[in-house]
Design an enzyme around this catalytic site. Sequence first.
Site, short mmCIF file in Angstrom:
data_model
loop_
_atom_site.label_atom_id
_atom_site.label_comp_id
_atom_site.label_asym_id
_atom_site.label_seq_id
_atom_site.Cartn_x
_atom_site.Cartn_y
_atom_site.Cartn_z
N PHE A 190 -15.54 3.38 7.31
CA PHE A 190 -14.31 3.80 6.88
C PHE A 190 -14.16 3.72 5.36
CE2 PHE A 190 -14.47 -0.87 7.94
CZ PHE A 190 -13.99 -1.46 6.80
N GLU A 193 -9.59 -10.89 -7.88
CA GLU A 193 -8.85 -9.80 -7.61
C GLU A 193 -7.55 -9.96 -8.66
OE1 GLU A 193 -7.66 -9.67 -3.32
OE2 GLU A 193 -9.66 -8.86 -2.71
N HIS A 203 -2.10 -5.48 1.58
CA HIS A 203 -3.32 -6.03 1.27
C HIS A 203 -3.27 -7.60 0.81
CE1 HIS A 203 -7.31 -7.51 -0.43
NE2 HIS A 203 -6.79 -7.87 -1.51
N LYS A 234 0.72 -1.31 0.10
CA LYS A 234 0.12 0.01 0.00
C LYS A 234 0.92 1.31 0.01
CE LYS A 234 -3.88 -2.17 2.31
NZ LYS A 234 -4.88 -2.14 3.43
N ARG A 283 -1.71 -14.27 4.14
CA ARG A 283 -2.35 -13.54 5.29
C ARG A 283 -1.58 -13.66 6.52
NH1 ARG A 283 -6.76 -10.33 4.13
NH2 ARG A 283 -7.24 -10.61 6.36
N ARG A 316 2.71 -6.32 8.96
CA ARG A 316 2.03 -5.16 9.61
C ARG A 316 2.51 -4.75 10.93
NH1 ARG A 316 -4.02 -7.14 7.57
NH2 ARG A 316 -4.12 -5.53 5.80
N TYR A 360 -12.17 -2.35 -3.43
CA TYR A 360 -12.86 -2.42 -1.98
C TYR A 360 -14.27 -2.41 -1.96
CZ TYR A 360 -8.26 -2.64 0.39
OH TYR A 360 -6.86 -3.17 0.85
N THR A 417 -5.13 -7.19 10.79
CA THR A 417 -5.50 -5.54 10.03
C THR A 417 -5.09 -4.48 10.79
OG1 THR A 417 -7.77 -7.01 9.37
CG2 THR A 417 -7.42 -4.36 9.10
P1 RTP Z 1 -6.92 -5.94 3.03
O1 RTP Z 1 -8.30 -6.22 2.63
O2 RTP Z 1 -6.67 -4.63 2.96
O3 RTP Z 1 -6.01 -6.92 2.92
O4 RTP Z 1 -7.26 -5.86 4.85
P2 RTP Z 1 -7.92 -6.87 6.05
O5 RTP Z 1 -8.40 -8.03 4.90
O6 RTP Z 1 -6.91 -7.39 6.81
O7 RTP Z 1 -9.25 -6.28 6.38
P3 RTP Z 1 -10.56 -5.81 5.66
O8 RTP Z 1 -11.60 -6.30 6.90
O9 RTP Z 1 -10.77 -6.45 4.23
O10 RTP Z 1 -10.55 -4.25 5.57
C1 RTP Z 1 -10.07 -3.76 4.28
C2 RTP Z 1 -9.21 -2.50 4.96
O11 RTP Z 1 -10.04 -1.57 5.54
C3 RTP Z 1 -9.35 -0.97 6.70
N1 RTP Z 1 -10.36 -0.87 7.89
N2 RTP Z 1 -10.58 -0.24 8.59
N3 RTP Z 1 -11.47 1.52 10.98
C4 RTP Z 1 -11.77 0.20 10.93
O12 RTP Z 1 -12.38 -0.47 11.60
C5 RTP Z 1 -11.47 -0.82 9.55
N4 RTP Z 1 -11.62 -1.85 9.48
C6 RTP Z 1 -11.11 -2.04 8.35
C7 RTP Z 1 -8.13 -1.50 6.90
O13 RTP Z 1 -7.17 -0.45 6.41
C8 RTP Z 1 -8.16 -2.73 6.04
O14 RTP Z 1 -7.05 -3.07 5.53
MG MG Z 2 -9.52 -7.69 3.18
#
Ligand code: RTP
Ligand code: MG
Length: 141
Positions: A59, A128, A117, A11, A87, A104, A51, A93
Amino acid sequence: MAIERTLSIIKPDAVAKNVIGQITSRFEAAGLKVVAAKLVQLSRAEAEQFYGVHRARPFFKDLVDFMLSGPVMIQVLEGEDAIAKNRDLMGATDPKKAAPGTIRADFADSIDANAVHGSDAPETAAAEVAFFFAGLNVYSR
Ligand code: RTP
Ligand code: MG
Protein backbone atom coordinates in the site's frame (compact mmCIF):
# COMPACT_ATOMS: atom_id res chain seq x y z
CA MET A 1 2.61 9.29 33.94
CA ALA A 2 5.08 11.46 32.09
CA ILE A 3 4.43 14.59 30.05
CA GLU A 4 5.11 13.58 26.45
CA ARG A 5 5.03 15.12 23.00
CA THR A 6 3.61 13.38 19.95
CA LEU A 7 3.21 14.23 16.28
CA SER A 8 -0.29 14.48 14.86
CA ILE A 9 -1.16 14.91 11.19
CA ILE A 10 -4.69 15.78 10.12
CA LYS A 11 -4.62 14.12 6.70
CA PRO A 12 -5.86 15.57 3.36
CA ASP A 13 -9.30 13.96 3.58
CA ALA A 14 -10.08 15.56 6.94
CA VAL A 15 -8.62 18.92 5.91
CA ALA A 16 -10.86 18.79 2.80
CA LYS A 17 -13.87 18.05 5.01
CA ASN A 18 -13.11 21.22 7.00
CA VAL A 19 -12.87 19.39 10.35
CA ILE A 20 -9.44 20.62 11.54
CA GLY A 21 -11.18 22.41 14.38
CA GLN A 22 -13.45 19.53 15.36
CA ILE A 23 -10.50 17.13 15.50
CA THR A 24 -8.28 19.57 17.38
CA SER A 25 -11.11 20.16 19.88
CA ARG A 26 -10.97 16.48 20.75
CA PHE A 27 -7.26 16.76 21.50
CA GLU A 28 -7.90 19.78 23.71
CA ALA A 29 -10.84 18.17 25.51
CA ALA A 30 -8.58 15.22 26.35
CA GLY A 31 -6.00 17.54 27.90
CA LEU A 32 -3.55 17.64 25.00
CA LYS A 33 -2.10 21.04 24.13
CA VAL A 34 -1.02 22.18 20.66
CA VAL A 35 2.59 23.35 21.06
CA ALA A 36 3.47 23.64 17.34
CA ALA A 37 1.38 23.64 14.16
CA LYS A 38 1.61 24.19 10.41
CA LEU A 39 -0.64 23.64 7.41
CA VAL A 40 1.51 22.39 4.54
CA GLN A 41 1.49 20.58 1.23
CA LEU A 42 3.98 17.72 1.60
CA SER A 43 6.48 16.96 -1.14
CA ARG A 44 6.72 13.40 -2.43
CA ALA A 45 10.19 13.10 -0.88
CA GLU A 46 8.86 14.18 2.51
CA ALA A 47 5.91 11.78 2.42
CA GLU A 48 8.11 8.89 1.29
CA GLN A 49 10.65 9.57 4.03
CA PHE A 50 8.00 10.09 6.70
CA TYR A 51 6.32 6.76 5.95
CA GLY A 52 9.63 5.07 5.03
CA VAL A 53 9.03 2.21 7.46
CA HIS A 54 6.25 1.07 5.10
CA ARG A 55 8.35 1.39 1.90
CA ALA A 56 8.18 -2.35 1.10
CA ARG A 57 4.44 -2.69 1.79
CA PRO A 58 1.97 -3.08 -1.10
CA PHE A 59 0.00 0.00 0.00
CA PHE A 60 3.06 2.32 0.09
CA LYS A 61 2.48 4.12 -3.23
CA ASP A 62 -1.23 4.64 -2.52
CA LEU A 63 -0.37 5.92 0.97
CA VAL A 64 2.14 8.44 -0.38
CA ASP A 65 -0.17 9.54 -3.22
CA PHE A 66 -2.97 10.07 -0.71
CA MET A 67 -0.76 12.14 1.60
CA LEU A 68 0.03 14.39 -1.41
CA SER A 69 -3.59 14.81 -2.44
CA GLY A 70 -4.01 18.07 -0.51
CA PRO A 71 -2.65 20.07 2.40
CA VAL A 72 -2.17 18.48 5.81
CA MET A 73 -2.29 20.01 9.28
CA ILE A 74 0.77 18.95 11.25
CA GLN A 75 0.70 19.50 15.01
CA VAL A 76 2.81 18.66 18.02
CA LEU A 77 0.60 17.68 20.96
CA GLU A 78 1.87 17.83 24.52
CA GLY A 79 0.38 16.32 27.65
CA GLU A 80 0.32 13.44 30.07
CA ASP A 81 0.74 10.16 28.23
CA ALA A 82 0.26 12.10 24.98
CA ILE A 83 1.40 9.33 22.61
CA ALA A 84 -1.04 6.65 23.80
CA LYS A 85 -3.76 9.20 24.51
CA ASN A 86 -3.64 10.46 20.92
CA ARG A 87 -3.72 6.91 19.56
CA ASP A 88 -6.78 6.20 21.73
CA LEU A 89 -8.53 9.31 20.43
CA MET A 90 -7.68 8.33 16.82
CA GLY A 91 -9.07 4.79 16.93
CA ALA A 92 -8.04 1.81 14.80
CA THR A 93 -6.28 2.29 11.43
CA ASP A 94 -9.31 0.90 9.57
CA PRO A 95 -12.33 3.08 10.41
CA LYS A 96 -14.61 0.04 10.07
CA LYS A 97 -12.79 -1.38 13.13
CA ALA A 98 -12.46 1.91 15.03
CA ALA A 99 -14.38 2.21 18.29
CA PRO A 100 -17.44 4.48 18.27
CA GLY A 101 -16.62 8.05 19.20
CA THR A 102 -13.04 7.91 17.94
CA ILE A 103 -11.76 10.36 15.33
CA ARG A 104 -11.45 7.69 12.65
CA ALA A 105 -14.89 6.24 13.38
CA ASP A 106 -16.43 9.69 13.03
CA PHE A 107 -14.37 11.30 10.23
CA ALA A 108 -12.51 8.62 8.21
CA ASP A 109 -13.80 7.10 4.97
CA SER A 110 -11.47 4.13 4.49
CA ILE A 111 -8.21 2.55 5.65
CA ASP A 112 -6.43 4.82 3.13
CA ALA A 113 -8.33 8.04 3.79
CA ASN A 114 -8.30 7.67 7.56
CA ALA A 115 -8.25 11.29 8.75
CA VAL A 116 -5.28 11.34 11.12
CA HIS A 117 -1.78 10.13 11.80
CA GLY A 118 -0.29 9.78 15.27
CA SER A 119 3.15 8.71 16.45
CA ASP A 120 3.08 5.19 17.85
CA ALA A 121 5.98 5.16 20.38
CA PRO A 122 8.37 7.53 22.19
CA GLU A 123 11.17 6.90 19.66
CA THR A 124 8.97 7.57 16.62
CA ALA A 125 7.39 10.59 18.31
CA ALA A 126 10.79 12.19 18.88
CA ALA A 127 11.93 11.44 15.32
CA GLU A 128 8.68 12.66 13.75
CA VAL A 129 8.61 15.92 15.75
CA ALA A 130 12.22 16.57 14.71
CA PHE A 131 11.41 15.69 11.09
CA PHE A 132 8.74 18.36 10.73
CA PHE A 133 9.75 20.96 13.31
CA ALA A 134 13.55 20.91 13.40
CA GLY A 135 14.77 24.44 13.87
CA LEU A 136 11.26 25.76 14.52
CA ASN A 137 9.82 26.72 17.88
CA VAL A 138 8.00 24.10 19.89
CA TYR A 139 6.51 25.82 22.91
CA SER A 140 6.14 24.34 26.34
CA ARG A 141 2.75 25.21 27.76
P1 RTP B 1 -0.63 6.29 10.84
O1 RTP B 1 0.82 5.85 10.82
O2 RTP B 1 -1.02 7.05 9.61
O3 RTP B 1 -0.96 6.99 12.11
O4 RTP B 1 -1.57 4.97 10.82
P2 RTP B 1 -1.43 3.71 11.76
O5 RTP B 1 -0.25 3.84 12.67
O6 RTP B 1 -2.76 3.47 12.38
O7 RTP B 1 -1.18 2.56 10.69
P3 RTP B 1 0.21 2.10 10.01
O8 RTP B 1 0.29 0.63 10.16
O9 RTP B 1 1.35 2.92 10.52
O10 RTP B 1 -0.04 2.42 8.48
C1 RTP B 1 0.17 3.72 7.96
C2 RTP B 1 -0.96 4.03 7.00
O11 RTP B 1 -0.90 3.14 5.89
C3 RTP B 1 -2.20 2.81 5.47
N1 RTP B 1 -2.41 1.37 5.53
N2 RTP B 1 -3.03 0.72 4.61
N3 RTP B 1 -4.23 -1.34 3.07
C4 RTP B 1 -3.65 -1.64 4.22
O12 RTP B 1 -3.60 -2.78 4.65
C5 RTP B 1 -3.03 -0.57 4.99
N4 RTP B 1 -2.40 -0.71 6.12
C6 RTP B 1 -2.00 0.54 6.47
C7 RTP B 1 -3.18 3.49 6.39
O13 RTP B 1 -3.67 4.66 5.75
C8 RTP B 1 -2.35 3.84 7.61
O14 RTP B 1 -2.83 4.99 8.25
MG1 MG C 1 1.65 4.35 11.96
